[in-house]
Scaffold this motif. Structure first.
Motif, PDB file in Angstrom:
ATOM      1  N   TYR A   1       0.838  -1.206   0.000  1.00 44.81           N
ATOM      2  CA  TYR A   1       0.000   0.000   0.000  1.00 44.81           C
ATOM      3  C   TYR A   1       0.875   1.259   0.000  1.00 44.81           C
ATOM      4  CZ  TYR A   1      -3.293   3.498   1.722  1.00 44.81           C
ATOM      5  OH  TYR A   1      -4.044   4.631   1.861  1.00 44.81           O
TER       6      TYR A   1
ATOM      7  N   ARG B   1       1.110   4.145  -3.001  1.00 45.04           N
ATOM      8  CA  ARG B   1       0.887   5.569  -2.738  1.00 45.04           C
ATOM      9  C   ARG B   1       2.117   6.398  -3.121  1.00 45.04           C
ATOM     10  NH1 ARG B   1      -3.582   5.133  -3.140  1.00 45.04           N
ATOM     11  NH2 ARG B   1      -5.284   5.411  -1.659  1.00 45.04           N
TER      12      ARG B   1
ATOM     13  N   THR C   1      -5.904  13.738   9.052  1.00 41.71           N
ATOM     14  CA  THR C   1      -5.902  14.486   7.791  1.00 41.71           C
ATOM     15  C   THR C   1      -5.474  15.928   8.016  1.00 41.71           C
ATOM     16  OG1 THR C   1      -7.735  13.125   7.049  1.00 41.71           O
ATOM     17  CG2 THR C   1      -7.307  15.124   5.815  1.00 41.71           C
TER      18      THR C   1
ATOM     19  N   ASN D   1       0.751  14.565   2.507  1.00 35.59           N
ATOM     20  CA  ASN D   1      -0.425  13.798   2.070  1.00 35.59           C
ATOM     21  C   ASN D   1      -0.138  12.304   2.059  1.00 35.59           C
ATOM     22  OD1 ASN D   1      -2.957  15.306   1.071  1.00 35.59           O
ATOM     23  ND2 ASN D   1      -1.262  16.622   0.470  1.00 35.59           N
TER      24      ASN D   1
ATOM     25  N   ASP E   1      -2.089   9.396   4.149  1.00 36.70           N
ATOM     26  CA  ASP E   1      -2.642   8.157   3.575  1.00 36.70           C
ATOM     27  C   ASP E   1      -2.152   6.933   4.350  1.00 36.70           C
ATOM     28  OD1 ASP E   1      -4.050   9.486   1.671  1.00 36.70           O
ATOM     29  OD2 ASP E   1      -2.583   9.211   0.065  1.00 36.70           O
TER      30      ASP E   1
ATOM     31  N   TYR F   1      -3.820   6.822   7.703  1.00 42.05           N
ATOM     32  CA  TYR F   1      -5.197   6.344   7.494  1.00 42.05           C
ATOM     33  C   TYR F   1      -5.232   4.819   7.478  1.00 42.05           C
ATOM     34  CZ  TYR F   1      -8.562  10.025   6.364  1.00 42.05           C
ATOM     35  OH  TYR F   1      -9.478  11.025   6.422  1.00 42.05           O
TER      36      TYR F   1
ATOM     37  N   ILE G   1      -9.155   0.488   4.766  1.00 41.89           N
ATOM     38  CA  ILE G   1      -8.726   1.353   3.654  1.00 41.89           C
ATOM     39  C   ILE G   1      -7.721   0.626   2.765  1.00 41.89           C
ATOM     40  CG2 ILE G   1      -7.474   3.473   3.119  1.00 41.89           C
ATOM     41  CD1 ILE G   1      -8.744   4.680   5.623  1.00 41.89           C
ATOM     42  N   ARG G   2      -6.718  -0.031   3.360  1.00 43.60           N
ATOM     43  CA  ARG G   2      -5.731  -0.720   2.516  1.00 43.60           C
ATOM     44  C   ARG G   2      -6.293  -1.998   1.918  1.00 43.60           C
ATOM     45  NH1 ARG G   2      -3.255  -1.191   7.770  1.00 43.60           N
ATOM     46  NH2 ARG G   2      -3.204  -3.344   8.541  1.00 43.60           N
TER      47      ARG G   2
ATOM     48  N   GLU H   1      -7.853  -1.459  -1.534  1.00 44.28           N
ATOM     49  CA  GLU H   1      -6.975  -1.200  -2.678  1.00 44.28           C
ATOM     50  C   GLU H   1      -7.039  -2.336  -3.680  1.00 44.28           C
ATOM     51  OE1 GLU H   1      -4.427   1.385  -3.424  1.00 44.28           O
ATOM     52  OE2 GLU H   1      -6.061   2.319  -2.353  1.00 44.28           O
TER      53      GLU H   1
END
Length: 318
Positions: free
Chosen positions: A4, A8, A241, A297, A301, A304, A311-312, A315
């Protein structure tokens, strides 16, 4: 998690390419002749023409961008018009100063915002909640320059508790370095703390009303365990964030604060470079600021994915 992260990281490459194109185009289109700035108003047309050719200013914009980008990829950001020093060397001297200010400001924000946000959510619609919300609104509303001037007046001029401005490297005099960082860190950290506190309060209220929290409470879990182990981790996702984006902004240069307290960081360098039309230096500063935001950023990510494994897992694997 590793896959992941690298996915990114690869996505940041086209973003950085686009940002570099915008930065170069905007700086190149600014009115003014770098060759005349370097040689002065009394320079002859022949000397100006020779220098413009040496700097590549007589070539099309796209060719100049390709040459500049080739140098950037080799770590060469050009030379300052003002003092002739390599831009990268100057930036490497300024970045640690701004990074120290950014880290201390984040610490101030965490120390204020996290306890205040959690307590305001836990004691919702009480005097504590209303008081914390009011203070947060004041923190967001107060301009940095006004807060900085008031702190200098109260803590440095009247009370003589802290030095008013300046900067000393921590390895030269750690005690004086920390004293000089107190007021700039409070100025930058206060606004961020107010923002994070309000966001954390809202997020905690939503999490505390969730079914799994009610179930945990029904099982008789202690309040501290309920808050720290079950509620805060999920409530911190939106906060991550804001913190990540603010960190990118702080690293990019706290222009006003560094100018008020005479902190020789990237923000103050940006102001001096703009005032003297030092275009290569401005390009370097803006490129660094953009890189800081992109990397922030990326950090957001990854954070997160750490806080919420779903979230991962979402993907694509192909």
């Amino acid at each position: 998690m590793t896959r992941y992260f690298f996915r990114r990281l690869l996505l940041t490459i086209p973003v950085l390419f686009f940002v570099s194109l915008i930065v170069f185009s905007l700086i190149a289109l600014i009115p003014g002749d770098p060759a005349r700035i370097m040689l002065g108003e009394e320079a002859s047309p022949e000397a100006l023409a020779v220098l413009r050719k040496q700097m590549g200013l007589d070539r099309p914009l796209i060719v100049r961008y390709a040459i500049w980008m080739g140098h950037v990829l080799r770590g060469d950001l050009g030379r300052s018009v003002r003092d002739g020093r390599p831009v990268l060397d100057t930036l490497l001297l300024k970045i640690p100063v701004t990074a120290e200010l950014a880290v201390t400001s984040l610490l101030v924000a965490w120390v204020i915002a996290i306890p205040a946000g959690v307590l305001a959510a836990w004691k919702r619609r009480t005097v504590i909640d209303y008081g914390a919300t009011t203070v947060a609104l004041a923190g967001i509303s107060i301009p940095n320059f006004w807060l900085g001037i008031m702190l200098i007046y109260l803590l440095a001029v009247n009370a003589r508790l802290l030095p008013p401005s300046g900067y000393v490297e921590p390895w030269v005099d750690l005690g004086r370095n920390l004293k000089l960082m107190v007021m700039p860190s409070i100025v930058l950290g206060t606004g961020l703390a107010a923002l994070v506190m309000r966001l954390l309060r809202s997020s905690m209220i939503e999490v505390l009303s969730s079914d799994y929290i009610r179930t945990a409470r029904a099982k008789g879990l202690a309040d501290q365990v309920l808050l720290v182990r079950h509620a805060m981790k999920n409530a911190m996702i939106p906060v991550a964030t804001i913190m990540g984006l603010q960190l990118g902004g702080l690293l990019g240069g706290a222009v006003i604060t560094e100018s008020i307290f005479a902190v020789p960081g990237v923000g103050r360098l940006a102001i001096e470079s703009i005032l003297t039309r030092d275009y290569p230096m401005v390009q370097g500063v803006v490129l660094f600021a953009a890189l800081a935001v992109v990397l922030a950023n990326l950090l957001v990510d990854v954070t997160y994915a750490f806080l919420d494994p779903r979230i991962r897992l979402e993907e694509p694997t192909g």
